[in-house]
Scaffold this motif. Structure first.
Motif, short mmCIF file in Angstrom:
data_model
loop_
_atom_site.label_atom_id
_atom_site.label_comp_id
_atom_site.label_asym_id
_atom_site.label_seq_id
_atom_site.Cartn_x
_atom_site.Cartn_y
_atom_site.Cartn_z
N THR A 192 50.79 -47.99 8.35
CA THR A 192 50.67 -48.00 6.89
C THR A 192 49.35 -48.61 6.47
O THR A 192 48.66 -48.10 5.58
CB THR A 192 51.83 -48.80 6.27
OG1 THR A 192 53.07 -48.28 6.73
CG2 THR A 192 51.79 -48.71 4.76
N MET A 193 48.97 -49.72 7.13
CA MET A 193 47.72 -50.36 6.78
C MET A 193 46.53 -49.44 7.04
O MET A 193 45.56 -49.43 6.28
CB MET A 193 47.56 -51.66 7.58
CG MET A 193 46.34 -52.48 7.16
SD MET A 193 46.46 -53.12 5.47
CE MET A 193 47.61 -54.48 5.73
N GLY A 194 46.61 -48.63 8.11
CA GLY A 194 45.53 -47.69 8.39
C GLY A 194 45.32 -46.71 7.25
O GLY A 194 44.19 -46.44 6.85
N GLY A 195 46.42 -46.19 6.72
CA GLY A 195 46.31 -45.28 5.59
C GLY A 195 45.80 -45.97 4.35
O GLY A 195 45.00 -45.42 3.58
N MET A 196 46.24 -47.22 4.13
CA MET A 196 45.79 -47.97 2.96
C MET A 196 44.30 -48.29 3.04
O MET A 196 43.55 -48.09 2.09
CB MET A 196 46.59 -49.27 2.86
CG MET A 196 48.05 -49.09 2.50
SD MET A 196 48.30 -48.69 0.76
CE MET A 196 47.82 -50.25 -0.01
N VAL A 197 43.87 -48.79 4.20
CA VAL A 197 42.47 -49.18 4.34
C VAL A 197 41.55 -47.98 4.23
O VAL A 197 40.48 -48.04 3.62
CB VAL A 197 42.25 -49.91 5.68
CG1 VAL A 197 40.76 -50.13 5.94
CG2 VAL A 197 42.97 -51.25 5.68
N ASN A 198 41.97 -46.83 4.80
CA ASN A 198 41.15 -45.64 4.71
C ASN A 198 40.99 -45.19 3.27
O ASN A 198 39.91 -44.79 2.84
CB ASN A 198 41.75 -44.52 5.55
CG ASN A 198 40.90 -43.25 5.53
OD1 ASN A 198 39.77 -43.27 5.96
ND2 ASN A 198 41.47 -42.17 5.00
N GLY A 199 42.08 -45.27 2.52
CA GLY A 199 42.01 -44.84 1.14
C GLY A 199 41.35 -45.83 0.21
O GLY A 199 40.88 -45.47 -0.86
#
Length: 408
Positions: A177-184
């Motif tokens: 989830t954090m990967g998707g958040m940080v990318n966005g």
């Protein structure tokens, strides 16, 4: 020469250093009560500390009429419940590596994996316990967040619960989830060197009023096979009580499930004005008769009132009878639960374990309230040194209203 330094003390220092870095969740919660257990003589499993909740009051309008209110303090309990340890043994060849100059290599091979396993287990238990006691929930079940919509909704829940805006808010998410958040949101995160806990494992950055951490121990909740129904025709709700009777309307609801009751709205903790959303509840315990214990405790009147009608009117106990119950998520489905919380939503305490068999083979060290003990003893028959690293701890969720799940 072998006695030129104290091996237990050296390993206690190194174990504590590793543990401090590994405490992603523990390092972001309230630790102010450690000293209270230490003042009791170190503490032992089962010791309890009662913590008073702040008083709440109602407003009186007009200059002439005085409505004197009693002090109705309530309290919650932190229990020093558990002693955990990790155990090792070393032969003479392995012990030859333990010198002040070579402790780094020894730590990489033995201490770091051992302490990581110890802290990981404790953090996993703590996160599971804490999440099940958080009744606020936002997000779309089954859809991981990739922007600030769910986080903003969680932030609103904390604000509505009057959580302080003092720089002590955190978001804890699994790495996917954090990967998707940080990318966005990569353009929004500040340089982590501005964060005072920059060396703690899992630190990502800070944005939207919170420090962001990733943690693979986040709790995954599975709903029961029955999430459709209503409260019993006689729900048996009381003012100041924490039980609701489902009877046979909903079979075996799962502990930790979040639900709402039709017509039961949340209200502002001070003004008692109705919020636009229904009050959410989490299930703490169940029984064979389908009577469940919930959080928060239900207050219909008085300074602690936390539910009302959509128009802000006080509810009666009968307003809970035969009302539709709506759960977060689908039946028999598992949802990962990430968290946004204020530091003081959750509490973690450790106590000093006694030094056993003399200081020459037992050492205890404390850092930021985290207390670890390392204890050695020899086995002459097998030319081995037995070692255990112990921690005595307890945890609580004294202010769950200052936290919110972000369902995944």
């Amino acid at each position: 020469m072998a006695n030129a330094f104290n091996i237990p003390d050296l390993l206690a220092r190194e174990s504590l250093r590793v543990a401090h870095e590994k405490c992603s969740f523990i390092g972001t919660v309230d630790r102010q009560y450690d000293a209270s257990f230490k003042s009791q003589g170190g503490g032992k499993p089962g010791d309890q500390l009662r913590v008073a909740n702040p008083n709440q009051y109602t407003r009186t309008q007009g200059s002439r009429v005085m409505a004197v209110q009693d002090q109705t303090e309530s309290s919650k309990t932190i229990t020093l419940a558990t002693q955990d340890h990790v155990d090792m043994r070393f032969n003479s060849a392995e012990l030859a590596l333990i010198t002040p100059d070579s402790i780094g290599d020894f730590s990489d091979r033995y201490i770091t994996p051992a302490v990581s396993a110890l802290i990981s287990g404790i953090e996993g238990d703590f996160i599971s316990y804490a999440t099940k006691r958080v009744y606020n929930s936002v997000g779309t079940p089954g859809t991981p967040p990739t922007d600030l919509t769910a986080v903003g909704a969680a932030r609103a829940k904390l604000n509505q619960g009057l959580a302080p805006k003092d720089g002590n808010r955190f978001v804890m998410m699994d790495s996917l989830t954090m990967g998707g958040m940080v990318n966005g949101l990569k353009g929004l995160f500040q340089d982590s060197t501005q964060i005072r806990e920059q060396y703690r494992e899992g630190m990502i950055g800070r944005t939207s009023g919170a420090d962001y951490y990733e943690n693979e121990r986040m709790y995954a909740h599975t709903n029961s096979s029955d999430v459709t129904g209503a409260t019993d025709a006689a729900a048996l709700v009381t003012d100041g009580g924490a039980t609701i009777d489902m009877h046979t309307q909903i079979a075996s609801p799962a502990v930790g499930s979040v639900f709402t009751v039709a017509g039961v709205y949340a209200c502002h903790p001070e003004t008692k004005q109705a919020y636009s959303h229904l009050q959410q509840f989490t299930i703490l315990t169940t029984s064979a008769s389908s009577t469940i214990t919930v959080s928060p405790t239900i207050y219909l009147t008085g300074p602690r009132q936390n539910v009302c009608s959509s128009a802000g009117a006080q509810l009666a106990t009968t307003d809970f009878n035969a009302k539709t119950v709506t759960f977060v998520g689908n039946a028999s489905t598992t949802y990962l639960q990430n968290l946004m919380y204020h530091k003081e939503a959750f509490q973690f305490v450790t106590a000093d374990l006694p030094l056993m068999s003399g200081a020459h083979n037992c050492a205890r060290r404390v850092m930021d309230g985290l207390s670890l003990r390392v204890w050695f003893d020899g086995d002459i028959r097998n030319d081995e040194l037995l070692c255990r690293i112990d921690i005595l701890y307890g945890f609580a969720a004294l202010r769950p209203e200052w936290a919110c799940r972000i369902t995944n």
